[in-house]
Design a protein around this motif. Structure first.
Motif, short mmCIF file in Angstrom:
data_model
loop_
_atom_site.label_atom_id
_atom_site.label_comp_id
_atom_site.label_asym_id
_atom_site.label_seq_id
_atom_site.Cartn_x
_atom_site.Cartn_y
_atom_site.Cartn_z
N VAL A 154 19.20 -8.17 0.28
CA VAL A 154 16.95 -8.74 -0.27
C VAL A 154 15.94 -7.68 0.13
O VAL A 154 15.13 -7.05 -0.69
N TYR A 155 15.96 -7.74 1.56
CA TYR A 155 14.26 -7.54 1.71
C TYR A 155 14.39 -6.16 2.75
O TYR A 155 13.27 -5.46 1.93
N PHE A 156 15.56 -5.75 2.69
CA PHE A 156 15.57 -4.21 3.05
C PHE A 156 15.34 -2.97 1.45
O PHE A 156 14.87 -2.07 1.72
N PHE A 157 16.20 -4.14 0.40
CA PHE A 157 15.95 -2.86 -0.82
C PHE A 157 14.48 -3.46 -1.31
O PHE A 157 14.11 -3.06 -2.62
N ARG A 158 13.87 -4.69 -1.45
CA ARG A 158 12.33 -4.68 -1.13
C ARG A 158 11.64 -3.80 -1.28
O ARG A 158 10.88 -3.32 -1.39
N LEU A 159 11.20 -3.13 0.09
CA LEU A 159 11.08 -2.42 0.56
C LEU A 159 11.90 -0.99 0.79
O LEU A 159 10.10 -0.29 0.26
N ASP B 187 0.33 -1.60 -0.10
CA ASP B 187 0.35 -0.43 -0.39
C ASP B 187 0.77 1.11 -0.14
O ASP B 187 -0.06 2.18 -0.18
N VAL B 188 2.91 1.21 -0.12
CA VAL B 188 3.03 2.49 0.06
C VAL B 188 3.38 2.39 -1.18
O VAL B 188 4.68 2.94 -0.57
N TYR C 95 7.73 8.05 -1.26
CA TYR C 95 8.52 9.21 -0.29
C TYR C 95 8.47 10.83 -1.01
O TYR C 95 9.00 11.23 -1.06
N LYS C 96 6.86 10.99 -1.84
CA LYS C 96 6.61 12.04 -2.40
C LYS C 96 5.46 12.38 -1.10
O LYS C 96 5.76 13.85 -1.50
N PHE D 143 9.37 3.29 -3.02
CA PHE D 143 10.74 4.62 -4.27
C PHE D 143 9.86 4.09 -5.65
O PHE D 143 10.16 5.25 -6.41
N ILE D 144 9.96 2.53 -6.17
CA ILE D 144 9.61 3.09 -7.01
C ILE D 144 8.22 2.03 -7.62
O ILE D 144 7.23 2.87 -8.71
N ASN D 145 7.28 1.78 -6.55
CA ASN D 145 5.89 1.51 -6.91
C ASN D 145 4.77 2.00 -7.30
O ASN D 145 4.87 3.08 -6.48
#
Length: 491
Positions: free
Chosen positions: A425-430, A363-364, A368-369, A435-437
């Motif tokens: 792996v899991y923190f870059f996914r977070l 949901d996030v 960042y914006k 930031f990207i989704n």
């Protein structure tokens, strides 16, 4: 000045007793009372640490009754820093919690502030005491307060608190059994006095039995694998505004207590010392891998951070398992840094919940914006957990890895690297989710049209941001002080 050790613990205790009464007058009066008390304890903790650095360890005897009759508070550089850590995270948690309305009932609000203050009191007492039974008393104050704060998280929080209470009772029983074994062999409850008496005669089998009980007891309290079963649900479903304190420091103080027993009470001359370190090393390796793997599969931010804590506790106990001064310094640096990293991450999650009421990573998208400062700290804390310089997480892992290499413990070094890669792996996914989704268009629960959360929520976020960088940039000086202190206790 000579009464600083007891005043640091006494002020929050007194404030906790008065908070509920003053909250009946106005909900904010009790809150500001406990904030003032914790702030005063923080100032005195800083003064005390400066005295310790200047003049050496402080020994405070209640009623001037010395061991083995009286109760002692013993303060050195390590637990002097930890006292400051507890006060800082506790104060930030109180500021953070001011924006979360748990109830309109003054009694409930005052009760929550009271229990938070009692949790801080218990942690301060556990850190300061040099008496093994007094440690149990403060351990119970800490545990009972934590049960209440977890239960305040709702129906699932009540279930999580009940589970924690069951295993916490087992931990307290195991600890008391260990104390009973040592007391039967020494006739004293003072840690320093006990350390001397344990070296006289052949008490190795009794000491081994007691240490096994202590590892199980403290392993439960610090959520060390495989004693961690209560922790993910407790961290996930605890009351939102109390979660940073619970996750940030509650597991660190039992880890410090384990260090006190293993290295200060028993010492490296203990016959089964290497065996105990090997057992602790196996548990640490399992914790680092298991916690990281389980965190990779989580979609709820709270559970991801909870399982991450299982792995991070493994780093701390790994330093104990290596057992050299450099490894212990790395473990304590990671302990200090992780307190701000994990508390900061839960402050960020709390800020998101405050604005949007969402815990799920799905949901996030591009949050960042809308919350740039919050997302900025989240990235910094995440990179520090992975081990990216100049954040403190890199340097603490560096010292642990260096110590493992010097002792030719290549398995520990390999697992340290693998676990860090899994963290990535899991923190870059977070980070990707934030930031990207794609933006999910989340509706704001409150303060619509405003960037970020309120100042009371942002202040803890910013302080944790600064602390993570400051600990990283000043790591050499901190480690030098830690090595000097560890040298003073014969390590």
């Amino acid at each position: 000045m000579k009464n600083l050790p007891i005043l640091i613990v006494l002020l929050p205790l007194v404030a906790a007793q008065l908070c509920l009464v003053f909250s009946r007058i106005h909900r904010n009066v009790g809150r500001w009372l406990v904030i003032t008390a914790v702030s005063a304890s923080l100032v005195m903790s800083v003064m005390q640490l400066l005295n310790v650095i200047k003049d050496g360890p402080i020994h405070y005897y209640f009623g001037n009754y010395r061991a083995p009759i009286g109760i002692e508070f013993s303060i050195d550089t390590v637990n002097g820093i930890m006292l400051i850590l507890v006060c800082v995270i506790g104060l930030l948690t109180f500021l953070f919690s001011s924006e979360f309305r748990v109830s309109s009932d003054k009694t409930i609000v005052g009760g929550m502030n009271t229990v938070l203050c009692l949790l801080i009191t218990g942690l301060l007492g556990m850190t300061s005491t040099g008496d093994v039974f007094n440690l149990y008393v403060f351990l119970e104050i800490t545990s009972l307060s934590a049960y209440c704060l977890i239960a305040m998280g709702g129906n699932k929080g009540v279930i999580a608190a009940y589970r924690y209470m069951l295993v916490g009772t087992v931990a307290a029983t195991l600890y008391l059994l260990g104390v009973a074994v040592l007391y039967a062999n020494t006739g004293t409850l003072n840690m320093a006095d006990m350390a001397v008496l344990l070296n006289e005669g052949d008490k190795n089998k009794a000491m081994l039995l007691a240490m096994i009980l202590f590892i199980a007891a403290f392993g439960i309290k610090m959520a060390l694998f495989p004693f961690h079963g209560w922790q993910p649900a407790a961290y996930t479903h605890a009351e939102t505004s109390a979660r940073p304190l619970i996750s940030g420091v509650m597991g660190k103080i039992p880890a410090y207590a384990m260090f006190r027993y293993l290295f200060c009470v028993y010492g490296t001359d203990f016959k089964y010392f290497d065996f105990i370190l090997d057992v602790l090393g196996v548990l640490s390796v399992c914790a680092m891998l298991y916690g990281s793997i389980r965190a990779m599969g989580q979609k709820d931010m709270r559970k991801l951070l909870a399982y991450s804590s299982v792995a991070q506790i493994g780093y701390i106990s790994l330093g104990f398992a290596i057992g050299t001064p450099l490894a212990l310094a790395g473990a304590f640096l990671h302990m200090f840094g992780h307190a701000f990293m994990k508390a900061g991450l839960f402050f960020c999650v709390g800020a998101i919940v405050y604005r949007y009421g969402k815990f799920s990573l799905e949901d996030v998208g591009r949050l960042y914006k809308k919350m740039p400062i919050t997302c900025g700290l989240l990235v910094l804390a995440a990179l520090s957990m992975v081990g990216i310089p100049p954040a403190v997480g890199f340097f603490s892992k560096w010292y642990l890895g260096l110590a493992a290499a010097r002792e030719a413990k290549w398995i520990y070094l390999a697992v340290l690297v693998i676990s860090s890669l899994l963290n990535a792996v899991y923190f870059f996914r977070l980070i990707e989710k934030f930031f990207i989704n794609p933006d999910k268009g989340l509706p704001q629960k409150r303060e619509r049209g405003r960037i970020e959360a309120s100042a009371w929520i942002l202040i803890p976020v910013i302080v944790c941001f600064v602390a993570i960088l400051a600990l990283g940039l000043c790591n050499a000086k901190i480690v030098d002080v830690l090595l000097l202190t560890l040298g003073e206790v014969g390590l």
